[in-house]
Write a protein that holds these residues in place. Sequence first.
Motif, PDB file in Angstrom:
ATOM      1  N   ILE A 144      -2.150 -19.176  -6.360  1.00  0.00           N
ATOM      2  CA  ILE A 144      -1.142 -18.708  -5.777  1.00  0.00           C
ATOM      3  C   ILE A 144      -0.052 -17.855  -6.621  1.00  0.00           C
ATOM      4  CG2 ILE A 144       1.266 -18.751  -4.209  1.00  0.00           C
ATOM      5  CD1 ILE A 144      -0.366 -21.279  -3.004  1.00  0.00           C
ATOM      6  N   GLU A 145       0.093 -16.645  -6.747  1.00  0.00           N
ATOM      7  CA  GLU A 145       0.940 -15.781  -7.558  1.00  0.00           C
ATOM      8  C   GLU A 145       2.183 -15.444  -6.930  1.00  0.00           C
ATOM      9  OE1 GLU A 145       0.873 -14.829 -10.835  1.00  0.00           O
ATOM     10  OE2 GLU A 145      -1.048 -15.295 -11.523  1.00  0.00           O
ATOM     11  N   ILE A 146       3.275 -16.075  -7.014  1.00  0.00           N
ATOM     12  CA  ILE A 146       4.449 -15.806  -6.340  1.00  0.00           C
ATOM     13  C   ILE A 146       5.358 -14.415  -7.085  1.00  0.00           C
ATOM     14  CG2 ILE A 146       6.812 -16.586  -5.759  1.00  0.00           C
ATOM     15  CD1 ILE A 146       5.637 -19.527  -6.008  1.00  0.00           C
ATOM     16  N   LYS A 147       5.937 -13.589  -6.422  1.00  0.00           N
ATOM     17  CA  LYS A 147       6.283 -12.335  -6.956  1.00  0.00           C
ATOM     18  C   LYS A 147       7.442 -12.452  -7.970  1.00  0.00           C
ATOM     19  CE  LYS A 147       9.543 -10.632  -3.618  1.00  0.00           C
ATOM     20  NZ  LYS A 147      10.006  -9.694  -2.620  1.00  0.00           N
ATOM     21  N   GLY A 148       7.486 -11.808  -9.005  1.00  0.00           N
ATOM     22  CA  GLY A 148       8.672 -11.802  -9.909  1.00  0.00           C
ATOM     23  C   GLY A 148       8.643 -13.129 -10.691  1.00  0.00           C
ATOM     24  N   GLN A 149       9.643 -12.962 -11.629  1.00  0.00           N
ATOM     25  CA  GLN A 149       9.865 -13.940 -12.711  1.00  0.00           C
ATOM     26  C   GLN A 149      11.443 -14.554 -11.830  1.00  0.00           C
ATOM     27  OE1 GLN A 149       8.245 -15.541 -14.993  1.00  0.00           O
ATOM     28  NE2 GLN A 149       6.581 -14.110 -14.564  1.00  0.00           N
ATOM     29  N   SER A 183       0.850  -1.132  -0.108  1.00  0.00           N
ATOM     30  CA  SER A 183       0.113   0.032   0.056  1.00  0.00           C
ATOM     31  C   SER A 183       0.833   1.249   0.148  1.00  0.00           C
ATOM     32  CB  SER A 183      -0.692   0.096   1.066  1.00  0.00           C
ATOM     33  OG  SER A 183      -0.013   0.032   2.492  1.00  0.00           O
ATOM     34  N   GLU A 184       0.188   2.425  -0.086  1.00  0.00           N
ATOM     35  CA  GLU A 184       1.187   3.638   0.084  1.00  0.00           C
ATOM     36  C   GLU A 184       1.728   3.895   1.415  1.00  0.00           C
ATOM     37  OE1 GLU A 184       2.682   6.770  -1.685  1.00  0.00           O
ATOM     38  OE2 GLU A 184       1.187   5.866  -2.707  1.00  0.00           O
ATOM     39  N   GLU A 185       0.908   3.198   2.531  1.00  0.00           N
ATOM     40  CA  GLU A 185       1.555   3.516   3.701  1.00  0.00           C
ATOM     41  C   GLU A 185       2.566   2.119   3.872  1.00  0.00           C
ATOM     42  OE1 GLU A 185      -1.606   3.403   3.202  1.00  0.00           O
ATOM     43  OE2 GLU A 185      -1.800   5.487   2.976  1.00  0.00           O
ATOM     44  N   ASP A 186       2.066   0.867   3.600  1.00  0.00           N
ATOM     45  CA  ASP A 186       2.879  -0.089   3.982  1.00  0.00           C
ATOM     46  C   ASP A 186       3.794  -0.502   2.628  1.00  0.00           C
ATOM     47  OD1 ASP A 186       3.934  -2.666   4.602  1.00  0.00           O
ATOM     48  OD2 ASP A 186       2.200  -3.310   5.456  1.00  0.00           O
ATOM     49  N   LYS A 187       4.868  -0.194   2.661  1.00  0.00           N
ATOM     50  CA  LYS A 187       6.060  -0.347   1.275  1.00  0.00           C
ATOM     51  C   LYS A 187       6.663  -1.813   1.256  1.00  0.00           C
ATOM     52  CE  LYS A 187       6.575   4.616   1.295  1.00  0.00           C
ATOM     53  NZ  LYS A 187       5.517   4.999   0.052  1.00  0.00           N
ATOM     54  N   ARG A 188       6.060  -2.568   2.035  1.00  0.00           N
ATOM     55  CA  ARG A 188       6.510  -3.912   1.786  1.00  0.00           C
ATOM     56  C   ARG A 188       6.127  -4.653   0.403  1.00  0.00           C
ATOM     57  NH1 ARG A 188       4.251  -7.782   6.495  1.00  0.00           N
ATOM     58  NH2 ARG A 188       2.371  -6.375   5.813  1.00  0.00           N
ATOM     59  N   SER A 189       7.286  -5.339  -0.063  1.00  0.00           N
ATOM     60  CA  SER A 189       7.057  -6.168  -1.427  1.00  0.00           C
ATOM     61  C   SER A 189       6.260  -7.171  -1.171  1.00  0.00           C
ATOM     62  CB  SER A 189       8.468  -6.605  -1.915  1.00  0.00           C
ATOM     63  OG  SER A 189       8.181  -7.301  -3.057  1.00  0.00           O
ATOM     64  N   VAL A 190       5.199  -7.286  -1.943  1.00  0.00           N
ATOM     65  CA  VAL A 190       4.175  -8.376  -1.981  1.00  0.00           C
ATOM     66  C   VAL A 190       4.638  -9.400  -2.300  1.00  0.00           C
ATOM     67  CG1 VAL A 190       1.715  -9.110  -2.653  1.00  0.00           C
ATOM     68  CG2 VAL A 190       2.274  -6.775  -2.191  1.00  0.00           C
ATOM     69  N   SER A 191       4.504 -10.586  -1.410  1.00  0.00           N
ATOM     70  CA  SER A 191       5.571 -11.769  -1.662  1.00  0.00           C
ATOM     71  C   SER A 191       4.499 -12.875  -2.447  1.00  0.00           C
ATOM     72  CB  SER A 191       5.776 -12.569  -0.461  1.00  0.00           C
ATOM     73  OG  SER A 191       4.922 -12.720   0.367  1.00  0.00           O
ATOM     74  N   ILE A 192       2.994 -12.907  -2.265  1.00  0.00           N
ATOM     75  CA  ILE A 192       2.124 -13.434  -2.881  1.00  0.00           C
ATOM     76  C   ILE A 192       0.900 -12.617  -3.066  1.00  0.00           C
ATOM     77  CG2 ILE A 192       0.781 -15.637  -2.346  1.00  0.00           C
ATOM     78  CD1 ILE A 192       3.295 -17.061  -1.414  1.00  0.00           C
TER      79      ILE A 192
END
Length: 433
Positions: A370-375, A284-293
Amino acid sequence: MKKRKALGYVLTGGILAATFGYGAASVFAEPVTTPNGPWVQDEQNLSLAGLMSNEQLEAKLKQIEKSSQGKMKLEQIGTSNDGYPLYVAKLGDNAPNKKRVLVYTQIHGNETLGTEAAVDLMQKLSAGGKEAKNILDNVTVWFVPRINPDGTANQYNGKQYPTRYSHQTWDPAALGLPAGTKAPWYYNAEGSERAQNNNGAVVYGIPGFDLNRDFNPNYDFNVNEEIKRNPEKVAAVLNDSKTNNGAQAALVFSPETRALTKVVKEFKPDVAIDLHHRGFNQLSEEDKRSVSIQLLALFTTKPFTDPFSGKVYKVDPEVETLSKKVNAVAYESLQRGNSSFGAIQKYPQVNYPGSGLGAIQLNGTATMLIEIKGQTQTLGQKQNGMLIETAKVPVMAVLNGLADGSIEKADPAVYDAIPDFSHPVNPGGNQGN
């Protein structure tokens, strides 16, 4: 893995498919400086070292079967267009009173980490121990790892370059269709825009299908028989933009898709889980963690009508509820432990009756994407390892929840409250499976 003789392009059986579209695959993300990356630099293509080749995967599956002391049974279910064997690994005795779970991976050849996670899970369940015994006493689990070995082994400029697509040339005349019949919209013609990534930097150099567009709820449809009966009807479906598009119908042409459909029809799973990759997002705008899944429970939002049989398919409300419970359990399992990987979003809502999970769900099976981040190419080995571990957590949570019955007590509202897709780091990149 010894490659078998390629099957060529004349089909021996098939089913009709409704089809759909996701964004084109891109393996690069724009550089961003935020915590819990990595946000990989543009054009950075990292090593595939440490990930199993097709030959290594086959050897590993056979090794697990041998050491499982009968807990896992490996069966070949088909052959890819290029001649690679396709396997199902069966754990549990499939007794009528048990729940049944199907886990399949890598229907896109460049989305590799789900296969690595599935192999780890096979090892865990076949090795025994209290948790594995409790699961297999109550749940039968079948794994179909790496549905797209051809895309996995793809070469570009003499180097391994896994691609989203299968290897298969569209040849309507060989199929008995009128010359000039249009290919399914998800066909990747060599040299076409679809054969490149979004900045034109990488030409995959092969024709083939996006296999996750190549399914249909009508498991009994046989495309060759339909062509024999009425080739003009089949050609008309393909030549009409109103029917040959993402939410409507096209024909199943891939041996890989037919093999998986055969498994689903035999197994009749209660729950099906499909592991993919996507792009990069922050929570989110406030929570800048990279979404893992990212997770998704529902794959069709409208009824689907088979243009050949006229049968109407729609999701049963009980299947939708169980799907949400399954995903709720998965979400809550990722909120524990390593908080940096508890950044989970909901995958954008879709209407895809021609996806693997779409067709399966329309036949009465609860589903979880389940969508894992990145290639794989955008992540280093350490990050790959962490994401493999992360992907295993929700699958095990679902298996345990089915085994002890607790999944029935899960609250579907937990799924509804998962943060929606937002804040893509590279909006032009791969945000779809």
